[in-house]
Scaffold this motif. Structure first.
Motif, mmCIF file in Angstrom:
data_model
loop_
_atom_site.group_PDB
_atom_site.id
_atom_site.type_symbol
_atom_site.label_atom_id
_atom_site.label_comp_id
_atom_site.label_asym_id
_atom_site.label_seq_id
_atom_site.Cartn_x
_atom_site.Cartn_y
_atom_site.Cartn_z
ATOM 1 N N SER A 130 35.826 32.187 40.523
ATOM 2 C CA SER A 130 35.010 33.206 39.492
ATOM 3 C C SER A 130 33.564 32.885 39.226
ATOM 4 O O SER A 130 32.975 34.007 39.515
ATOM 5 C CB SER A 130 35.791 33.215 38.147
ATOM 6 O OG SER A 130 35.121 34.238 37.464
ATOM 7 N N LEU A 175 33.534 40.512 44.981
ATOM 8 C CA LEU A 175 34.509 41.034 43.994
ATOM 9 C C LEU A 175 34.710 42.731 44.344
ATOM 10 O O LEU A 175 33.663 43.216 44.769
ATOM 11 C CB LEU A 175 34.059 41.112 42.511
ATOM 12 C CG LEU A 175 33.995 39.578 41.856
ATOM 13 C CD1 LEU A 175 33.273 39.599 40.624
ATOM 14 C CD2 LEU A 175 35.391 39.094 41.884
ATOM 15 N N LEU A 176 35.880 43.287 44.205
ATOM 16 C CA LEU A 176 36.199 44.816 44.395
ATOM 17 C C LEU A 176 35.340 45.374 43.724
ATOM 18 O O LEU A 176 34.468 46.410 44.030
ATOM 19 C CB LEU A 176 37.419 44.847 43.996
ATOM 20 C CG LEU A 176 37.910 46.380 44.163
ATOM 21 C CD1 LEU A 176 37.838 46.695 45.800
ATOM 22 C CD2 LEU A 176 39.298 46.670 43.902
ATOM 23 N N ALA A 177 34.869 45.204 42.446
ATOM 24 C CA ALA A 177 33.814 45.818 41.653
ATOM 25 C C ALA A 177 32.613 46.002 42.320
ATOM 26 O O ALA A 177 31.693 47.139 41.975
ATOM 27 C CB ALA A 177 33.883 45.273 40.268
ATOM 28 N N ARG A 217 43.470 36.899 44.202
ATOM 29 C CA ARG A 217 44.062 36.933 42.881
ATOM 30 C C ARG A 217 42.819 37.033 41.864
ATOM 31 O O ARG A 217 43.065 37.603 40.776
ATOM 32 C CB ARG A 217 44.828 35.590 42.864
ATOM 33 C CG ARG A 217 45.503 35.515 41.407
ATOM 34 C CD ARG A 217 46.285 34.097 41.203
ATOM 35 N NE ARG A 217 45.596 32.748 41.481
ATOM 36 C CZ ARG A 217 45.836 32.130 42.309
ATOM 37 N NH1 ARG A 217 46.985 31.964 42.749
ATOM 38 N NH2 ARG A 217 45.015 30.769 42.270
ATOM 39 N N ASN A 218 41.735 36.425 42.315
ATOM 40 C CA ASN A 218 40.666 36.474 41.478
ATOM 41 C C ASN A 218 39.582 37.887 41.706
ATOM 42 O O ASN A 218 38.560 38.184 41.095
ATOM 43 C CB ASN A 218 39.417 35.613 41.796
ATOM 44 C CG ASN A 218 40.234 34.075 41.117
ATOM 45 O OD1 ASN A 218 39.806 33.907 39.922
ATOM 46 N ND2 ASN A 218 40.888 33.409 41.946
ATOM 47 N N GLY A 219 40.303 38.882 42.358
ATOM 48 C CA GLY A 219 39.809 40.255 42.367
ATOM 49 C C GLY A 219 38.807 40.554 43.498
ATOM 50 O O GLY A 219 37.930 41.435 43.422
#
Length: 86
Positions: A27, A78-80, A61-63
């Motif tokens: 993260s 990150l997907l975002a 799992r952490n995006g």
């Protein structure tokens, strides 16, 4: 009965301690202000002790999502933050 429950809980907490700490580290790497994209090579070097596919599952799992650069390097972000490259 309560003591048995407490012992089982402590056992489970110990088993998942490594996983929780690895998720926290991933993260931090993925949320870095300056570097929002990391190569798989870099992540696997920093997160030693995990098989490649296990590390990939942790990233998902952490995006995080995977992409490949023009040089065929595997990148994770990150997907975002993900932007479709044309």
């Amino acid at each position: 009965m309560r003591n048995l429950f407490q012992l089982e809980r402590e056992k489970l907490e110990e088993q998942f301690k490594t996983e929780r700490r690895a998720d926290l580290a991933l993260s931090k790497f993925l949320n870095h202000v300056k570097f929002n994209r990391r190569s798989f090579e870099y992540l696997s070097e920093k997160m030693g002790g995990f098989e490649s596919d296990e590390l990939r599952r942790m990233l998902v799992r952490n995006g995080a999502v995977r992409s490949f650069g023009k040089d065929n390097v595997e990148w994770w972000e990150l997907l975002a933050e993900y932007k479709v490259e044309k």
